[in-house]
Design a protein around this motif. Structure first.
Motif: not given
Length: 522
Positions: A243-247, A329-332
């Protein structure tokens, strides 16, 4: 096969060295991870490494040496840049790829013309190499595909009964495998990041190219020039999603999930079961703890794991590289709109499904609401609608929706005309509202050509009688008028053909259907 657990005593190191010189396999600690070693010059012994690990034979191995001078017989030439890197980082967690000499067989090199060589900093490893009297070929001492072991107990879990010996040398210092750079290309190319960073090497030899495979995966039919380049690697048995994102974005997303676990940083405020791998701004701690954390996830019995993404610079690049492969490579990516489209015919109950998704952490973008906003008094769209359908659709400058509906839904041609006027304005406003994890509630999704803005599309369907009942109650119209609207719309087959998933909303519980779909797409 009986596997002996060996200490780091001088006697046991000598015994382990003899096992290797005689063609056997011994697992040993390095400063990065535990390696599974065999005589690099004995092709049959090296084949046994692949067999013990279940490792594909086209995945090359790293040859470990005890002294810098030991590299010369193994390669065709030590280039000036190779010597500069050796002087700066040998011994240490750096692997250099050069054109191989005739001493290196095809099994070690994975059939390539090059060989990967490093001189470990760990004194136990170097003592073992010296005791064996030969260079040692060694990948990580784990079952192929699983997280690399940084503790002897994980080597025992994977290799007991498959190899001759395991040297228990305690915990490894760095926790991720060595940096791999190839000097067999025109421009030095980083193939696997590690504790020796790109920036550190560039201070010594200048510009270094980063292979796209480091962060994006190997291209189709690309040869693996280095260990760890394969698509899926370092992965626990459980499914891991990055999971890509801010805290804050990560916390909100993860805490709204159920029947799952979090792989996160120590300071993250997580309410579901979690395993941590260091602090957010401590790249070395992340590297040291990542593989242990991935192993612990299986011990925890997690079915699905949402992992918070690390950075991509310095040592963090190595952590990202390992974790993205553990996730296959499974990304949200919550830094961009992650949109699920909801569509279907009128009366199917899309609003109810959207409410269920809102309860699961999604932000709802309601195209019907936006349609009302763009057709408010004074909006330019009203002028276009009046030109197309007549001034009687307006009452004191405001839209008479009942009159417009009777005209616009009378025929499919009239419906298409309505859509051609409304959709551009609705689409633009939807794009402005899209943020993070969201649902696009769009009855006219395909007509507005908005399906390409969605990660996946779900259609909501219901039987005809259920739809008639809902439409008449909702809009206070007759069954005949409801049927007129239904007949002006696409059939169920149209939606089933174009959508990725379908939810049947005929009055019974839909929670299981929703959760099953989210289990796949999240």
């Amino acid at each position: 096969m009986e596997t002996r657990i060996l200490s780091t005593s001088e006697y046991d190191i000598a015994l382990a060295g003899k096992i290797i010189s005689d063609g056997g396999l011994v697992a040993f600690p390095t400063e990065t991870v535990y390696g599974l070693g065999a005589n690099a010059l004995n092709e049959e012994a090296v084949k046994n490494i692949y067999e013990a690990k279940g490792r594909p034979s086209d995945n090359p191995l790293i040859v470990h040496i005890a002294e810098k001078e030991d590299i010369y017989p193994l390669v065709k030439e030590i280039t000036p840049k190779a010597k500069a890197l050796m002087d700066a980082f040998f011994p240490g967690p750096l692997t250099i790829i050069l054109e191989k000499s005739e001493k290196i067989g095809d099994v070690v090199s994975g059939g390539l013309s090059t060989v990967a060589i490093r001189m470990p900093k760990n004194e136990i490893a170097r003592s073992l190499i010296q005791a064996s009297g030969c260079p040692i070929a060694a990948p990580s001492a784990n079952t192929s595909g699983l997280p690399s072991p940084t503790r002897a107990k994980y080597v025992i879990d994977d290799m007991m009964g498959k190899i001759d010996g395991i040297i228990d040398g305690g915990d490894c210092e760095f926790g991720v495998e060595s940096t791999v750079i190839t000097l067999a290309t025109e421009t030095p190319t980083l193939l696997r990041p590690g504790a020796v960073t790109k920036e550190m090497m560039e201070e010594i030899i200048g510009e270094i190219y980063v292979s796209p495979a480091v962060l994006e995966g190997m291209a189709e039919n690309e040869e693996a020039a280095s260990p760890g380049m394969k698509y899926k690697h370092y992965s626990p048995h459980t499914r891991v999603v990055m999971v890509q994102g801010t805290k804050e974005q990560y916390e909100e997303f993860v805490n709204s999930r159920k029947d799952c676990c979090a792989l996160c940083f120590e300071e993250d405020n997580i309410t579901i079961p979690k395993i941590t791998y260091g602090r957010e701004n401590d790249e070395l701690a992340q590297a040291k703890e990542l593989f242990d954390a991935l192993r612990e996830l299986d011990e925890l019995g997690a079915k699905k794991v949402y992992a918070r993404a690390p950075g991509k610079n310095g040592v963090a690049m190595a952590v990202y590289n390992r974790l993205i492969r553990a996730c296959a490579f499974d990304i949200i990516d919550l830094t961009k709109p992650y949109t699920i489209g909801i569509t279907g015919p009128t009366g199917a109950g899309k609003g109810y499904i959207c409410q269920k998704l809102k309860e699961r952490g999604f932000r709802i973008i309601d195209c019907d609401r936006i349609a009302r906003e763009v057709t408010k008094k004074g909006e330019p769209v009203l002028v276009e609608l009046a030109k197309a359908f007549g001034d009687d659709i307006l009452a004191d400058g405001e839209l008479n929706r009942g009159v417009l509906a009777r005209k616009a839904f009378a025929t499919k041609k009239q419906t298409r005309l309505l859509n051609s006027i409304l959709h551009p304005s609705i689409k633009k406003k939807c794009e402005n509202e899209a943020e993070g994890l969201c649902v696009l509630d769009a009855p006219q999704l395909f007509e507005a050509n908005m399906q390409n803005d969605c990660y996946r599309v779900i259609c909501v369907l219901a039987n005809e009688q259920t739809r008639i009942k809902r439409i008449t109650a909702r809009d206070n119209i007759t069954e005949e008028q409801a049927m007129q609207r239904i007949s002006a719309q696409h059939s169920d087959d149209y939606f089933l053909e174009k959508c990725d998933y379908a939810i049947y909303n005929n009055g019974e519980s839909v929670d299981t259907q929703i959760d099953n779909i989210l289990e796949v797409i999240l």
